[in-house]
Design a protein around this motif. Structure first.
Motif, PDB file in Angstrom:
ATOM      1  N   GLU A 199      64.637  54.860  17.817  1.00  0.00           N
ATOM      2  CA  GLU A 199      64.566  53.425  17.522  1.00  0.00           C
ATOM      3  C   GLU A 199      64.701  52.571  18.786  1.00  0.00           C
ATOM      4  O   GLU A 199      63.945  51.614  18.977  1.00  0.00           O
ATOM      5  CB  GLU A 199      65.659  53.040  16.525  1.00  0.00           C
ATOM      6  CG  GLU A 199      65.440  53.552  15.109  1.00  0.00           C
ATOM      7  CD  GLU A 199      65.800  55.019  14.950  1.00  0.00           C
ATOM      8  OE1 GLU A 199      65.454  55.622  13.919  1.00  0.00           O
ATOM      9  OE2 GLU A 199      66.440  55.561  15.875  1.00  0.00           O
ATOM     10  N   THR A 200      65.649  52.917  19.645  1.00  0.00           N
ATOM     11  CA  THR A 200      65.825  52.119  20.869  1.00  0.00           C
ATOM     12  C   THR A 200      64.660  52.335  21.835  1.00  0.00           C
ATOM     13  O   THR A 200      64.332  51.430  22.620  1.00  0.00           O
ATOM     14  CB  THR A 200      67.157  52.460  21.568  1.00  0.00           C
ATOM     15  OG1 THR A 200      67.195  53.868  21.856  1.00  0.00           O
ATOM     16  CG2 THR A 200      68.338  52.083  20.693  1.00  0.00           C
ATOM     17  N   PHE A 201      64.044  53.525  21.779  1.00  0.00           N
ATOM     18  CA  PHE A 201      62.866  53.778  22.616  1.00  0.00           C
ATOM     19  C   PHE A 201      61.700  52.900  22.174  1.00  0.00           C
ATOM     20  O   PHE A 201      61.030  52.260  22.998  1.00  0.00           O
ATOM     21  CB  PHE A 201      62.473  55.247  22.544  1.00  0.00           C
ATOM     22  CG  PHE A 201      61.198  55.556  23.284  1.00  0.00           C
ATOM     23  CD1 PHE A 201      61.154  55.550  24.669  1.00  0.00           C
ATOM     24  CD2 PHE A 201      60.035  55.855  22.574  1.00  0.00           C
ATOM     25  CE1 PHE A 201      59.972  55.832  25.344  1.00  0.00           C
ATOM     26  CE2 PHE A 201      58.852  56.139  23.238  1.00  0.00           C
ATOM     27  CZ  PHE A 201      58.818  56.125  24.630  1.00  0.00           C
ATOM     28  N   VAL A 202      61.441  52.860  20.865  1.00  0.00           N
ATOM     29  CA  VAL A 202      60.351  52.034  20.335  1.00  0.00           C
ATOM     30  C   VAL A 202      60.625  50.563  20.606  1.00  0.00           C
ATOM     31  O   VAL A 202      59.712  49.797  20.946  1.00  0.00           O
ATOM     32  CB  VAL A 202      60.160  52.290  18.826  1.00  0.00           C
ATOM     33  CG1 VAL A 202      59.128  51.320  18.239  1.00  0.00           C
ATOM     34  CG2 VAL A 202      59.732  53.733  18.570  1.00  0.00           C
ATOM     35  N   LEU A 203      61.889  50.167  20.492  1.00  0.00           N
ATOM     36  CA  LEU A 203      62.268  48.786  20.776  1.00  0.00           C
ATOM     37  C   LEU A 203      61.942  48.433  22.229  1.00  0.00           C
ATOM     38  O   LEU A 203      61.386  47.365  22.516  1.00  0.00           O
ATOM     39  CB  LEU A 203      63.769  48.593  20.516  1.00  0.00           C
ATOM     40  CG  LEU A 203      64.282  47.150  20.505  1.00  0.00           C
ATOM     41  CD1 LEU A 203      63.797  46.431  19.252  1.00  0.00           C
ATOM     42  CD2 LEU A 203      65.812  47.134  20.551  1.00  0.00           C
ATOM     43  N   PHE A 204      62.278  49.343  23.136  1.00  0.00           N
ATOM     44  CA  PHE A 204      61.986  49.112  24.554  1.00  0.00           C
ATOM     45  C   PHE A 204      60.485  49.088  24.807  1.00  0.00           C
ATOM     46  O   PHE A 204      59.988  48.235  25.562  1.00  0.00           O
ATOM     47  CB  PHE A 204      62.644  50.193  25.411  1.00  0.00           C
ATOM     48  CG  PHE A 204      62.171  50.200  26.836  1.00  0.00           C
ATOM     49  CD1 PHE A 204      62.424  49.117  27.661  1.00  0.00           C
ATOM     50  CD2 PHE A 204      61.450  51.277  27.337  1.00  0.00           C
ATOM     51  CE1 PHE A 204      61.977  49.102  28.978  1.00  0.00           C
ATOM     52  CE2 PHE A 204      60.998  51.279  28.641  1.00  0.00           C
ATOM     53  CZ  PHE A 204      61.256  50.188  29.467  1.00  0.00           C
ATOM     54  N   ILE A 205      59.733  49.985  24.195  1.00  0.00           N
ATOM     55  CA  ILE A 205      58.281  50.027  24.380  1.00  0.00           C
ATOM     56  C   ILE A 205      57.638  48.734  23.873  1.00  0.00           C
ATOM     57  O   ILE A 205      56.704  48.194  24.497  1.00  0.00           O
ATOM     58  CB  ILE A 205      57.667  51.257  23.676  1.00  0.00           C
ATOM     59  CG1 ILE A 205      58.127  52.537  24.375  1.00  0.00           C
ATOM     60  CG2 ILE A 205      56.154  51.175  23.653  1.00  0.00           C
ATOM     61  CD1 ILE A 205      57.730  52.633  25.833  1.00  0.00           C
TER      62      ILE A 205
END
Length: 397
Positions: A199-205
């Protein structure tokens, strides 16, 4: 029965918020406004069409403001009198989207309902929310900057796909609509780096992709086309100006400091600025040690976001010696939420009482200056935005 009660209470709360919005300036909702910068967006879309209006990059700003473009492109489909109302209500819509997101979403920052209600009032009427950005579609970027900060702390625990998608959609919308949001990209990376998850990866992307759009526009104009600008100038007096407009005004507003220091002539003492710098440095060192000892991730992330927006404001403001008004909005709001986090996690009564006093004072002063003791009372008068004073061509619309 409980569901009906919650719906009714929610209705009353948002009705009260709408009442406060109406109270500050009824003419905004009954007549609408066209601040001169917003009128530029409207006139461009009117002359070049809806699609070109969506992708317009305003001269002087040289970055993308999607929602401002969207609101004024919609407005361009109507006469100027109707368009003023359309763009104003599309601006208000973003205010209430932010308020609703705070109230109904799970947050790592606002843990209880009382924290969420407090946050809504901070964004609505705290001292940093200068009248300069009130209701103008060109200045909705500051609200999107605040929104991007709030989205940074979304709690993904037990979150559905729809909610995750909505959060990422709002992140992209915020970054494409506000350069202030784009300035928070390193904070989004920091959350992913220290709290790794899908989730935090997608948020950053999501943040990174929309940031690259803003960066490509800014890089192309400022560095490839080498447009001349008065930005990126910093004088020592700008730091003093920042101290007043962010740490001081966020909790004490404009009325109290002006009374204490200007009317008493303390401001004109020989070593006044040196004393202020000294006190600020000491207080800053204390806060650095406090944050370090607390080892609270959310507090660290708030601090990082504050540093990012403050540096961006100091470097990017138009004047070499001024960082107030719209330039201090995001940092001021983040600073208030920094104190809120201290209030939530602190167990020592003296610090908890001090933080609660500052939070309460900020809302009281903010409400007092919300309309009647506003530092910019003329901005709350719709006649101030009469575009006919600026451009004779408005009559053609």
């Amino acid at each position: 029965m409980a569901l009906k009660r919650n719906i009714f209470l929610s209705f009353l709360f948002f009705l009260f918020i709408f009442g406060l919005v109406f109270f500050r300036g009824p003419c905004f909702l009954t007549e609408g406004i066209f601040e001169i910068n917003a009128f530029t967006f409207y006139s461009y879309a009117k002359a070049n069409g809806f699609i070109d209006g969506i992708f317009y990059v305003h001269d002087g700003a040289f970055y993308f403001k999607f929602w401002t473009n969207f609101a004024n492109s919609i407005g361009s489909l109507f006469s100027i009198e109707v368009a003023k109302l359309v763009t104003t209500y599309l601006t208000i819509l973003i205010y209430f989207v932010i308020f609703a997101f705070i109230i109904y979403s799970k947050s790592l920052l606002f843990l209880k309902l009382k924290h969420k209600i407090f946050a809504v009032f901070v964004i609505l009427l705290s001292p940093p929310m200068t009248p300069e950005i009130w209701m103008g579609s060109a200045h909705v970027r500051e609200y999107f900057g605040i929104f991007a900060f709030i989205l940074l702390f979304y709690n993904f625990e037990n979150s559905t796909f729809t909610k995750k998608f909505t959060v990422n959609f709002f992140v992209i919308l915020s970054f494409l609509s506000s350069v202030w949001a784009a300035a928070l990209l390193p904070a989004y990376f920091a959350r992913f780096f220290f709290k790794k998850s899908k989730e935090t990866f997608v948020l950053f992307i999501s943040a990174l992709a929309s940031f690259l759009v803003q960066f490509s526009i800014i890089f192309n104009i400022y560095f490839l086309e080498k447009v001349e600008t008065e930005r990126f100038q910093v004088e020592i007096s700008k730091i003093f100006n920042f101290i007043y407009n962010v740490p001081v005004r966020s909790f004490f507003g404009s009325t109290i400091p002006k009374f204490l220091f200007l009317e008493s002539n303390l401001y004109y003492l020989k070593f006044f600025e040196i004393i202020i710098y000294f006190i600020s440095v000491v207080f800053l060192l204390f806060l650095i040690m406090y944050v370090y000892k607390k080892k609270d991730f959310e507090l660290n992330l708030i601090s990082f976001a504050f540093i990012l927006t403050s540096i961006f404001a100091i470097i990017g403001s138009l004047n070499a010696d001024f960082v107030g008004g719209r330039y201090s909005v995001i940092s001021g709001v983040i600073l208030i939420f920094f104190v809120l986090r201290i209030y939530i996690i602190e167990n020592k009564l003296i610090i908890k009482y001090l933080s609660s006093f500052l939070l309460l004072l900020s809302l009281i002063i903010g409400f007092v200056e919300y309309k009647y003791l506003s530092p910019l009372p003329m901005v709350l008068n719709c006649e101030y935005y009469d575009v006919s004073k600026y451009d004779n061509i408005w009559k053609n619309y």
